[in-house]
Design an enzyme around this catalytic site. Structure first.
Site, PDB file in Angstrom:
ATOM      1  N   GLY A  94      -6.114  37.560  96.880  1.00 24.98           N
ATOM      2  CA  GLY A  94      -6.152  36.150  97.239  1.00 24.98           C
ATOM      3  C   GLY A  94      -4.748  35.592  97.383  1.00 24.98           C
ATOM      4  O   GLY A  94      -3.753  36.328  97.323  1.00 24.98           O
ATOM      5  N   HIS A 109      -2.825  33.611  95.467  1.00 20.04           N
ATOM      6  CA  HIS A 109      -1.903  33.768  94.340  1.00 20.04           C
ATOM      7  C   HIS A 109      -1.368  35.197  94.271  1.00 20.04           C
ATOM      8  O   HIS A 109      -0.176  35.420  94.036  1.00 20.04           O
ATOM      9  CB  HIS A 109      -2.585  33.383  93.029  1.00 20.04           C
ATOM     10  CG  HIS A 109      -1.654  33.329  91.870  1.00 20.04           C
ATOM     11  ND1 HIS A 109      -1.460  34.415  91.055  1.00 20.04           N
ATOM     12  CD2 HIS A 109      -0.866  32.344  91.413  1.00 20.04           C
ATOM     13  CE1 HIS A 109      -0.582  34.092  90.122  1.00 20.04           C
ATOM     14  NE2 HIS A 109      -0.194  32.833  90.319  1.00 20.04           N
ATOM     15  N   CYS A 110      -2.228  36.161  94.507  1.00 20.21           N
ATOM     16  CA  CYS A 110      -1.834  37.570  94.455  1.00 20.21           C
ATOM     17  C   CYS A 110      -0.677  37.878  95.413  1.00 20.21           C
ATOM     18  O   CYS A 110       0.280  38.549  95.029  1.00 20.21           O
ATOM     19  CB  CYS A 110      -2.995  38.480  94.821  1.00 20.21           C
ATOM     20  SG  CYS A 110      -4.410  38.381  93.730  1.00 20.21           S
ATOM     21  N   VAL A 111      -0.767  37.406  96.636  1.00 17.44           N
ATOM     22  CA  VAL A 111       0.231  37.768  97.645  1.00 17.44           C
ATOM     23  C   VAL A 111       1.503  36.936  97.583  1.00 17.44           C
ATOM     24  O   VAL A 111       2.437  37.185  98.326  1.00 17.44           O
ATOM     25  CB  VAL A 111      -0.348  37.730  99.076  1.00 17.44           C
ATOM     26  CG1 VAL A 111      -1.489  38.711  99.224  1.00 17.44           C
ATOM     27  CG2 VAL A 111      -0.769  36.328  99.460  1.00 17.44           C
TER      28      VAL A 111
END
Length: 110
Positions: free
Chosen positions: A99, A101-103
């Site tokens: 998602g 936040h992850c990237v």
């Protein structure tokens, strides 16, 4: 994620305390209806909780379930009243299990 797992996570979080010993402020973000989102990939991750805070904005997902997308935006606007809420189509990220936040997180130097 099964309902029992979500309830257990909520129970743990609401029973936890902050670093200074105060109660944790927990807000639930209802996920979209998988029958109404754009993606048909069975591994797709559709979570509004994977958002990113940046200067003056909250960047969050838009999955194509208009009811849930609108509700998530309203909840985030209430939680972050002085920030603009920007929703993005993250279908390609969700297909890989990630998602927003992850990237946006730092990557270590190899």
């Amino acid at each position: 994620m099964p309902l029992r797992v979500r309830r257990e996570q909520h129970r743990i979080l609401t029973g936890s305390t902050t670093a200074d010993g105060g109660p944790m402020d927990v807000t639930q973000l209802q996920g979209p209806d998988y029958d109404r989102i754009r993606s048909r990939n069975p591994d797709f991750l559709a979570s509004y909780a994977n958002y990113y805070l940046c200067n003056g904005a909250v960047v969050c997902a838009h999955f194509g379930d208009s009811r849930a997308d609108t509700a998530a935006k309203a909840t985030l606007a209430r939680l972050y009243p002085h920030r603009t809420i920007e929703q993005l189509n993250i279908d390609r990220l969700g297909t890989g299990g990630g998602g927003i936040h992850c990237v946006t997180q730092q990557q270590p130097v190899p």
